[in-house]
Scaffold this motif. Structure first.
Motif, PDB file in Angstrom:
ATOM      1  N   PHE A   7       0.901  -1.146   0.000  1.00  0.00           N
ATOM      2  CA  PHE A   7       0.000   0.000   0.000  1.00  0.00           C
ATOM      3  C   PHE A   7       0.934   1.188   0.000  1.00  0.00           C
ATOM      4  N   TRP A   8       0.929   2.012   1.016  1.00  0.00           N
ATOM      5  CA  TRP A   8       2.006   2.986   1.121  1.00  0.00           C
ATOM      6  C   TRP A   8       3.133   2.413   1.967  1.00  0.00           C
ATOM      7  N   VAL A   9       2.870   1.212   2.529  1.00  0.00           N
ATOM      8  CA  VAL A   9       3.855   0.551   3.364  1.00  0.00           C
ATOM      9  C   VAL A   9       4.315  -0.707   2.635  1.00  0.00           C
ATOM     10  N   GLU A  10       5.629  -0.869   2.489  1.00  0.00           N
ATOM     11  CA  GLU A  10       6.122  -2.051   1.768  1.00  0.00           C
ATOM     12  C   GLU A  10       6.089  -3.294   2.653  1.00  0.00           C
ATOM     13  N   ASP A  11       6.342  -3.105   3.969  1.00  0.00           N
ATOM     14  CA  ASP A  11       6.480  -4.262   4.850  1.00  0.00           C
ATOM     15  C   ASP A  11       5.695  -3.984   6.118  1.00  0.00           C
ATOM     16  N   ASN A  12       4.573  -4.679   6.291  1.00  0.00           N
ATOM     17  CA  ASN A  12       3.758  -4.308   7.455  1.00  0.00           C
ATOM     18  C   ASN A  12       4.309  -4.859   8.765  1.00  0.00           C
ATOM     19  N   ALA A  13       5.333  -5.748   8.688  1.00  0.00           N
ATOM     20  CA  ALA A  13       5.996  -6.152   9.933  1.00  0.00           C
ATOM     21  C   ALA A  13       6.876  -5.006  10.447  1.00  0.00           C
ATOM     22  N   ASN A  14       7.323  -4.137   9.552  1.00  0.00           N
ATOM     23  CA  ASN A  14       8.101  -2.967   9.970  1.00  0.00           C
ATOM     24  C   ASN A  14       7.816  -1.807   9.010  1.00  0.00           C
ATOM     25  N   PRO A  15       6.765  -1.029   9.307  1.00  0.00           N
ATOM     26  CA  PRO A  15       6.370   0.036   8.375  1.00  0.00           C
ATOM     27  C   PRO A  15       7.264   1.280   8.461  1.00  0.00           C
ATOM     28  N   TYR A  16       8.135   1.354   9.484  1.00  0.00           N
ATOM     29  CA  TYR A  16       8.817   2.632   9.743  1.00  0.00           C
ATOM     30  C   TYR A  16       9.775   3.079   8.633  1.00  0.00           C
ATOM     31  N   PRO A  17      10.533   2.160   7.994  1.00  0.00           N
ATOM     32  CA  PRO A  17      11.349   2.628   6.859  1.00  0.00           C
ATOM     33  C   PRO A  17      10.491   3.212   5.731  1.00  0.00           C
ATOM     34  N   SER A  18       9.291   2.657   5.529  1.00  0.00           N
ATOM     35  CA  SER A  18       8.404   3.225   4.500  1.00  0.00           C
ATOM     36  C   SER A  18       7.985   4.642   4.886  1.00  0.00           C
ATOM     37  N   TYR A  19       7.688   4.842   6.172  1.00  0.00           N
ATOM     38  CA  TYR A  19       7.313   6.194   6.604  1.00  0.00           C
ATOM     39  C   TYR A  19       8.483   7.163   6.418  1.00  0.00           C
ATOM     40  N   ASP A  20       9.726   6.685   6.689  1.00  0.00           N
ATOM     41  CA  ASP A  20      10.897   7.562   6.491  1.00  0.00           C
ATOM     42  C   ASP A  20      10.956   8.011   5.028  1.00  0.00           C
ATOM     43  N   ARG A  21      10.744   7.034   4.131  1.00  0.00           N
ATOM     44  CA  ARG A  21      10.827   7.365   2.697  1.00  0.00           C
ATOM     45  C   ARG A  21       9.732   8.359   2.315  1.00  0.00           C
ATOM     46  N   LEU A  22       8.540   8.158   2.874  1.00  0.00           N
ATOM     47  CA  LEU A  22       7.442   9.083   2.542  1.00  0.00           C
ATOM     48  C   LEU A  22       7.735  10.491   3.067  1.00  0.00           C
ATOM     49  N   ARG A  23       8.245  10.584   4.312  1.00  0.00           N
ATOM     50  CA  ARG A  23       8.550  11.920   4.857  1.00  0.00           C
ATOM     51  C   ARG A  23       9.606  12.613   4.011  1.00  0.00           C
ATOM     52  N   ALA A  24      10.557  11.793   3.473  1.00  0.00           N
ATOM     53  CA  ALA A  24      11.601  12.382   2.632  1.00  0.00           C
ATOM     54  C   ALA A  24      10.999  12.954   1.344  1.00  0.00           C
ATOM     55  N   GLN A  25       9.846  12.398   0.918  1.00  0.00           N
ATOM     56  CA  GLN A  25       9.196  12.940  -0.294  1.00  0.00           C
ATOM     57  C   GLN A  25       8.458  14.240   0.003  1.00  0.00           C
ATOM     58  N   GLY A  26       8.130  14.461   1.270  1.00  0.00           N
ATOM     59  CA  GLY A  26       7.434  15.706   1.622  1.00  0.00           C
ATOM     60  C   GLY A  26       6.392  15.455   2.694  1.00  0.00           C
ATOM     61  N   ALA A  27       5.853  16.580   3.196  1.00  0.00           N
ATOM     62  CA  ALA A  27       4.834  16.477   4.247  1.00  0.00           C
ATOM     63  C   ALA A  27       3.500  16.027   3.664  1.00  0.00           C
ATOM     64  N   LEU A  28       3.305  16.280   2.359  1.00  0.00           N
ATOM     65  CA  LEU A  28       2.019  15.987   1.715  1.00  0.00           C
ATOM     66  C   LEU A  28       2.318  15.236   0.427  1.00  0.00           C
ATOM     67  N   VAL A  29       1.998  13.946   0.401  1.00  0.00           N
ATOM     68  CA  VAL A  29       2.396  13.094  -0.724  1.00  0.00           C
ATOM     69  C   VAL A  29       1.137  12.590  -1.447  1.00  0.00           C
ATOM     70  N   PRO A  30       0.998  12.885  -2.739  1.00  0.00           N
ATOM     71  CA  PRO A  30      -0.181  12.399  -3.472  1.00  0.00           C
ATOM     72  C   PRO A  30      -0.174  10.877  -3.555  1.00  0.00           C
ATOM     73  N   HIS A  31      -1.357  10.276  -3.475  1.00  0.00           N
ATOM     74  CA  HIS A  31      -1.441   8.814  -3.477  1.00  0.00           C
ATOM     75  C   HIS A  31      -2.777   8.415  -4.092  1.00  0.00           C
ATOM     76  N   LEU A  32      -2.772   7.298  -4.803  1.00  0.00           N
ATOM     77  CA  LEU A  32      -4.031   6.796  -5.355  1.00  0.00           C
ATOM     78  C   LEU A  32      -4.518   5.650  -4.470  1.00  0.00           C
ATOM     79  N   LEU A  33      -5.623   5.879  -3.780  1.00  0.00           N
ATOM     80  CA  LEU A  33      -6.157   4.868  -2.870  1.00  0.00           C
ATOM     81  C   LEU A  33      -7.228   4.102  -3.636  1.00  0.00           C
ATOM     82  N   ASP A  34      -6.867   2.890  -4.106  1.00  0.00           N
ATOM     83  CA  ASP A  34      -7.706   2.199  -5.089  1.00  0.00           C
ATOM     84  C   ASP A  34      -7.821   3.152  -6.279  1.00  0.00           C
ATOM     85  N   ASP A  35      -9.010   3.700  -6.577  1.00  0.00           N
ATOM     86  CA  ASP A  35      -9.052   4.658  -7.685  1.00  0.00           C
ATOM     87  C   ASP A  35      -9.318   6.082  -7.204  1.00  0.00           C
TER      88      ASP A  35
END
Ligand code: HEM
Length: 398
Positions: free
Chosen positions: A4-32
């Motif tokens: 989803f926006w998280v690659e690994d749900n056993a450890n979502p924190y590296p995914s959050y780091d990557r998202l924060r590095a993209q910005g405070a507000l990141v566009p995303h397609l949730l389903d459609d």
């Protein structure tokens, strides 16, 4: 596992780091549906506390297809004035005095379970402590249901909580299990309500029924929906606070020993657990009118996913954000708060109850077990994104 926006749900924190590095507000397609992920503390706090933000279901503008919102009485997804009417009724059960009255029950349950664990030399902190404790407090104490039905409550709560992730992330069997659990749970509580109408008892459910019978403030289908809301919102999260928090301590023995040596840090430690590895990872909001967050304009009806667990690791706000530091909130109230219980209008109504459950569990384990060690090489996480929790936590005592 579904990405989803998280690659690994056993450890979502590296995914959050990557998202924060993209910005405070990141566009995303949730389903459609195009939405924005809010990744940083300041922007999350602005959305959660802003009058321009809410859920928008009553106004018919929400872009989210959300099963929680479909439950009658589910005020976690409502806007004022309906939100305030229902929250006000439930809030009576969580005043400092009523919650203080629940401490002896929580302590008694924990004492019995830890005594059994000590006799066996081990305890499953999740299924053998956190689950029975939550059952005793929420369906048992608040709703006045028999705790001998614990297996039903846990099964329904897990299936409905799993089903609160977006539908496109769920398997057909997840969706079927959610539907079946909701049906069974509603039928169960409808029967319990009928029983309590005839013979009221001393619990929140009987009080809600009395309000319903007294006039037009509350409809019976709302009382029923509130039972489901409290069961799921209360059990899932308070169980996972104890599971995630204990696991964090077991993986950081210096912090565990510090808490043993300085029990006065307990309140700070619980806040830190809620920041460090929160049971609820995100929430959603909708712009109720045209508004601005950071450098972005939002139109009425735009949806955002507020990644509170990412905000709670924001290095712009927290020093050494990825470290568990049980002294972080020591004597710092009011401090810059974590978002584990959210903020604003929807700030968790059950927070005081969650705190007494966690405090009873941690204090008793630390007081009575001379040593605590993880008795598994690895732990398995629930396949959920919104809820973060492990499936079992075997611990050797002494
Ligand atoms: C550690 C345990 C808990 C955590 C982490 C937690 C987390 C949360 C969060 C993040 C929200 C806000 C959602 C949002 O802003 O959209 C919330 C709201 C809520 N929580 Fe909790 N919760 C916990 C325990 C409980 C308990 C024990 C109960 C009840 C028995 C409960 C009942 C509720 C209800 C009814 C709401 C809706 C409040 C509103 O919309 O005004 N929670 N919780």
């Amino acid at each position: 596992m579904n990405a989803f926006w998280v690659e690994d749900n056993a450890n979502p924190y590296p995914s959050y780091d990557r998202l924060r590095a993209q910005g405070a507000l990141v566009p995303h397609l949730l389903d459609d549906v195009p939405v924005t992920l809010v990744t940083r503390y300041d922007e999350c706090a602005q959305v959660l506390t802003g009058n321009d933000w809410g859920h928008g279901y009553s106004a018919g503008i929400s872009p989210f297809r959300d099963t929680v919102a479909a439950i009658p009485g589910s005020f976690v997804r409502m806007d004022p004035p309906e939100h305030g009417r229902l929250r006000g009724l439930v809030n009576k059960a969580f005043t400092p005095r009523t919650v203080a009255d629940m401490v002896p029950l929580a302590q008694g349950v924990v004492d019995t379970l830890v005594t059994e664990g000590l006799a066996n030399g081990s305890i499953d902190v999740l299924n053998g402590l956190a689950v029975p404790l939550a059952v005793a407090m929420i369906p048992g104490r608040l709703l006045g249901a028999p705790v001998s039905d614990a297996h039903l409550f846990r099964r329904w709560q897990l299936a409905i909580a799993r089903g609160s992730d977006p539908d496109h992330l769920l398997s057909t069997s997840d969706i079927e299990a959610r539907g079946a659990a909701a049906q069974e749970c509603l039928a169960y509580f409808a029967a319990l309500i009928a029983e309590k109408k005839a013979n009221p008892t001393n619990d929140l459910l009987s009080e809600l029924i009395a309000v319903e019978q007294a006039g037009d403030q509350l409809a019976e289908r709302e009382v029923l929906g509130l039972c489901v809301l409290l069961l799921v919102a209360g059990m899932e999260t308070s169980i996972n606070l104890i599971g995630n928090g204990m696991l964090a301590l077991l993986r950081d023995p210096a912090q565990l020993e510090l808490l043993r040596a300085r029990p006065e840090l307990m309140a700070s430690a619980i806040d830190e657990m809620l920041r460090y590895d929160a049971p609820t990872q995100f929430t959603i909001r909708v712009a109720l009118s045209d508004t601005v967050v950071g450098d972005r304009e939002f139109k009425r009806g735009d949806g955002v996913v507020v990644l509170t667990a990412s905000a709670s690791r924001d290095p712009l706000v927290y020093e050494d954000a990825d470290a568990l530091d049980i002294t972080r909130y020591e004597g710092k109230h009011p401090a810059r708060r974590h978002l584990g219980f959210s903020l604003g209008l929807h700030y968790c109504v059950g927070a005081p109850l969650a705190r007494i459950e966690a405090e009873a569990a941690f204090r008793t384990l630390l007081d009575r077990a001379p040593a605590l060690t993880l008795a598994a090489d690895s732990v398995e996480y629930q396949p959920s994104l919104i809820h973060r929790g492990i499936l079992s936590l075997p611990v050797k005592l002494g």
